[in-house]
Motif scaffolding. Structure first.
Motif, mmCIF file in Angstrom:
data_model
loop_
_atom_site.group_PDB
_atom_site.id
_atom_site.type_symbol
_atom_site.label_atom_id
_atom_site.label_comp_id
_atom_site.label_asym_id
_atom_site.label_seq_id
_atom_site.Cartn_x
_atom_site.Cartn_y
_atom_site.Cartn_z
ATOM 1 N N ARG A 5 5.641 1.104 0.600
ATOM 2 C CA ARG A 5 4.685 0.109 0.094
ATOM 3 C C ARG A 5 4.139 -0.742 1.232
ATOM 4 O O ARG A 5 2.957 -1.098 1.252
ATOM 5 C CB ARG A 5 5.350 -0.775 -0.967
ATOM 6 C CG ARG A 5 5.509 -0.067 -2.308
ATOM 7 C CD ARG A 5 5.970 -1.009 -3.396
ATOM 8 N NE ARG A 5 7.403 -1.231 -3.389
ATOM 9 C CZ ARG A 5 8.001 -2.386 -3.232
ATOM 10 N NH1 ARG A 5 7.291 -3.496 -3.047
ATOM 11 N NH2 ARG A 5 9.318 -2.483 -3.261
ATOM 12 N N LEU A 6 4.991 -1.075 2.192
ATOM 13 C CA LEU A 6 4.531 -1.853 3.336
ATOM 14 C C LEU A 6 3.496 -1.072 4.144
ATOM 15 O O LEU A 6 2.493 -1.647 4.599
ATOM 16 C CB LEU A 6 5.717 -2.241 4.214
ATOM 17 C CG LEU A 6 5.383 -3.055 5.470
ATOM 18 C CD1 LEU A 6 4.712 -4.377 5.110
ATOM 19 C CD2 LEU A 6 6.651 -3.301 6.293
ATOM 20 N N SER A 7 3.722 0.212 4.324
ATOM 21 C CA SER A 7 2.759 1.034 5.065
ATOM 22 C C SER A 7 1.404 1.035 4.384
ATOM 23 O O SER A 7 0.361 0.946 5.038
ATOM 24 C CB SER A 7 3.287 2.473 5.187
ATOM 25 O OG SER A 7 4.470 2.517 5.957
ATOM 26 N N VAL A 8 1.408 1.129 3.058
ATOM 27 C CA VAL A 8 0.152 1.101 2.306
ATOM 28 C C VAL A 8 -0.526 -0.252 2.469
ATOM 29 O O VAL A 8 -1.749 -0.327 2.712
ATOM 30 C CB VAL A 8 0.408 1.415 0.818
ATOM 31 C CG1 VAL A 8 -0.852 1.160 -0.011
ATOM 32 C CG2 VAL A 8 0.872 2.858 0.647
ATOM 33 N N GLN A 9 0.241 -1.335 2.347
ATOM 34 C CA GLN A 9 -0.351 -2.665 2.478
ATOM 35 C C GLN A 9 -0.887 -2.905 3.888
ATOM 36 O O GLN A 9 -1.895 -3.602 4.063
ATOM 37 C CB GLN A 9 0.665 -3.749 2.099
ATOM 38 C CG GLN A 9 1.121 -3.712 0.655
ATOM 39 C CD GLN A 9 -0.027 -3.691 -0.329
ATOM 40 O OE1 GLN A 9 -1.086 -4.280 -0.091
ATOM 41 N NE2 GLN A 9 0.169 -3.017 -1.458
ATOM 42 N N ARG A 10 -0.252 -2.323 4.882
ATOM 43 C CA ARG A 10 -0.750 -2.486 6.248
ATOM 44 C C ARG A 10 -2.117 -1.826 6.405
ATOM 45 O O ARG A 10 -3.012 -2.383 7.060
ATOM 46 C CB ARG A 10 0.257 -1.899 7.246
ATOM 47 C CG ARG A 10 -0.131 -2.141 8.694
ATOM 48 C CD ARG A 10 0.979 -1.772 9.653
ATOM 49 N NE ARG A 10 2.053 -2.754 9.625
ATOM 50 C CZ ARG A 10 3.299 -2.506 9.215
ATOM 51 N NH1 ARG A 10 3.615 -1.304 8.772
ATOM 52 N NH2 ARG A 10 4.209 -3.436 9.247
ATOM 53 N N VAL A 11 -2.301 -0.673 5.797
ATOM 54 C CA VAL A 11 -3.606 -0.012 5.832
ATOM 55 C C VAL A 11 -4.657 -0.889 5.153
ATOM 56 O O VAL A 11 -5.773 -1.067 5.658
ATOM 57 C CB VAL A 11 -3.532 1.375 5.159
ATOM 58 C CG1 VAL A 11 -4.933 1.965 4.976
ATOM 59 C CG2 VAL A 11 -2.657 2.316 5.974
ATOM 60 N N PHE A 12 -4.297 -1.473 4.006
ATOM 61 C CA PHE A 12 -5.240 -2.337 3.297
ATOM 62 C C PHE A 12 -5.588 -3.587 4.110
ATOM 63 O O PHE A 12 -6.766 -3.974 4.195
ATOM 64 C CB PHE A 12 -4.657 -2.764 1.947
ATOM 65 C CG PHE A 12 -4.881 -1.778 0.846
ATOM 66 C CD1 PHE A 12 -6.161 -1.395 0.483
ATOM 67 C CD2 PHE A 12 -3.814 -1.237 0.145
ATOM 68 C CE1 PHE A 12 -6.384 -0.490 -0.551
ATOM 69 C CE2 PHE A 12 -4.020 -0.332 -0.885
ATOM 70 C CZ PHE A 12 -5.303 0.044 -1.232
ATOM 71 N N VAL A 35 -0.502 14.578 -3.967
ATOM 72 C CA VAL A 35 -1.443 13.740 -3.224
ATOM 73 C C VAL A 35 -0.769 12.393 -2.934
ATOM 74 O O VAL A 35 -0.378 11.689 -3.869
ATOM 75 C CB VAL A 35 -2.736 13.506 -4.028
ATOM 76 C CG1 VAL A 35 -3.705 12.625 -3.241
ATOM 77 C CG2 VAL A 35 -3.395 14.830 -4.385
ATOM 78 N N PRO A 36 -0.596 12.009 -1.669
ATOM 79 C CA PRO A 36 0.050 10.734 -1.360
ATOM 80 C C PRO A 36 -0.819 9.559 -1.792
ATOM 81 O O PRO A 36 -2.016 9.703 -2.060
ATOM 82 C CB PRO A 36 0.205 10.778 0.165
ATOM 83 C CG PRO A 36 -0.887 11.692 0.624
ATOM 84 C CD PRO A 36 -1.026 12.724 -0.455
ATOM 85 N N THR A 37 -0.196 8.388 -1.847
ATOM 86 C CA THR A 37 -0.899 7.193 -2.315
ATOM 87 C C THR A 37 -2.184 6.958 -1.528
ATOM 88 O O THR A 37 -3.245 6.697 -2.111
ATOM 89 C CB THR A 37 0.006 5.952 -2.205
ATOM 90 O OG1 THR A 37 1.151 6.144 -3.050
ATOM 91 C CG2 THR A 37 -0.733 4.699 -2.645
ATOM 92 N N LEU A 38 -2.116 7.058 -0.212
ATOM 93 C CA LEU A 38 -3.297 6.774 0.600
ATOM 94 C C LEU A 38 -4.394 7.821 0.438
ATOM 95 O O LEU A 38 -5.520 7.610 0.884
ATOM 96 C CB LEU A 38 -2.904 6.649 2.076
ATOM 97 C CG LEU A 38 -2.075 5.402 2.418
ATOM 98 C CD1 LEU A 38 -1.632 5.435 3.873
ATOM 99 C CD2 LEU A 38 -2.854 4.125 2.118
ATOM 100 N N GLY A 39 -4.087 8.946 -0.198
ATOM 101 C CA GLY A 39 -5.098 9.949 -0.466
ATOM 102 C C GLY A 39 -5.697 9.850 -1.855
ATOM 103 O O GLY A 39 -6.585 10.638 -2.202
#
Length: 219
Positions: free
Chosen positions: A151-158, A88-92
């Motif tokens: 990590r940047l991709s995750v922070q962009r979603v947030f 399960v990826p981080t965003l999931g």
């Protein structure tokens, strides 16, 4: 349904499940041993032979399970970040969904920091190993660059979710907001404050919530 044909009496599936479970346990033991060695002796000084000895398996078993030392490290990194071996990826992950679904901007930030903190409790020392080795090892330089990008991709979603709940500070762009969150919630910052400066985890968490709130929003 299993893709492995079941043998007479249903015993084939059981034997296959047993082999799978043993292989999974062996991989977990190798990863745990490698993590101990990587975080104490360093990546370069840790050999496949040392990992095998620490795990109580043969070198061939390590090679069969992972192929390369880099693969052992990246697997250890993935498992530490996730906290389990589920694909399960981080965003999931549930903590991410809970943070994104929180209608209150401050609630999102608190959940976001708590989730990042839980990850760093597991993975901060190992990420420091990757960062340190990346300066001399091209393979690990790729791993470190990929980790920053992820990590940047995750922070962009947030930050995009945050911008839908409240105005960002002083017309802050989405890219700048993601960069700021990446910096505040970076393993480098976490290790500096918690490991090097002696902050406890709860103090770091309170600081990170305050920093993100002040730097990203008008709250």
């Amino acid at each position: 349904m299993s893709e492995t044909p079941q043998r007479a009496g249903g015993r084939g599936t059981g034997r296959e499940d047993g082999r799978t479970a043993r292989a999974r346990a062996t991989r977990a033991r190798i990863v745990a041993a490698a993590t101990r060695l990587f975080t104490t002796a360093g990546y370069t000084a840790t050999s496949i032979a040392a990992i095998a000895a620490e795990a109580g398996v043969s070198e061939q078993t390590v090679y069969y399970a992972f192929g390369t030392k880099r693969a052992v490290l990246t697997t250890a990194l993935d498992l530490a970040i996730a906290g389990d071996d589920e694909p399960v990826p981080t965003l999931g992950r549930s903590w991410v969904r809970d943070a994104l679904d929180d209608p209150e901007p401050l609630g999102q930030i608190r959940r976001q920091v708590a989730g990042a903190g839980d990850i760093y409790l597991r993975v901060a020392p190992l990420l420091d190993v990757v960062r340190s080795a990346s300066t001399t090892d091209p393979d690990l330089a790729e791993v470190w660059t990929a980790n920053i990008r992820q990590r940047l991709s995750v922070q962009r979603v947030f930050t995009e979710a945050l911008a839908r709940k409240t105005a960002l500070r002083d017309g802050l762009s989405g890219d700048d907001a993601a960069d700021i969150a990446l910096t505040v919630l970076s393993p480098e910052t976490y290790n500096l404050l918690v490991r090097d400066r002696g902050w406890d985890h709860s103090r770091w968490q309170a600081w990170a919530v305050d920093a993100l709130t002040r730097l990203l929003t008008e709250l």
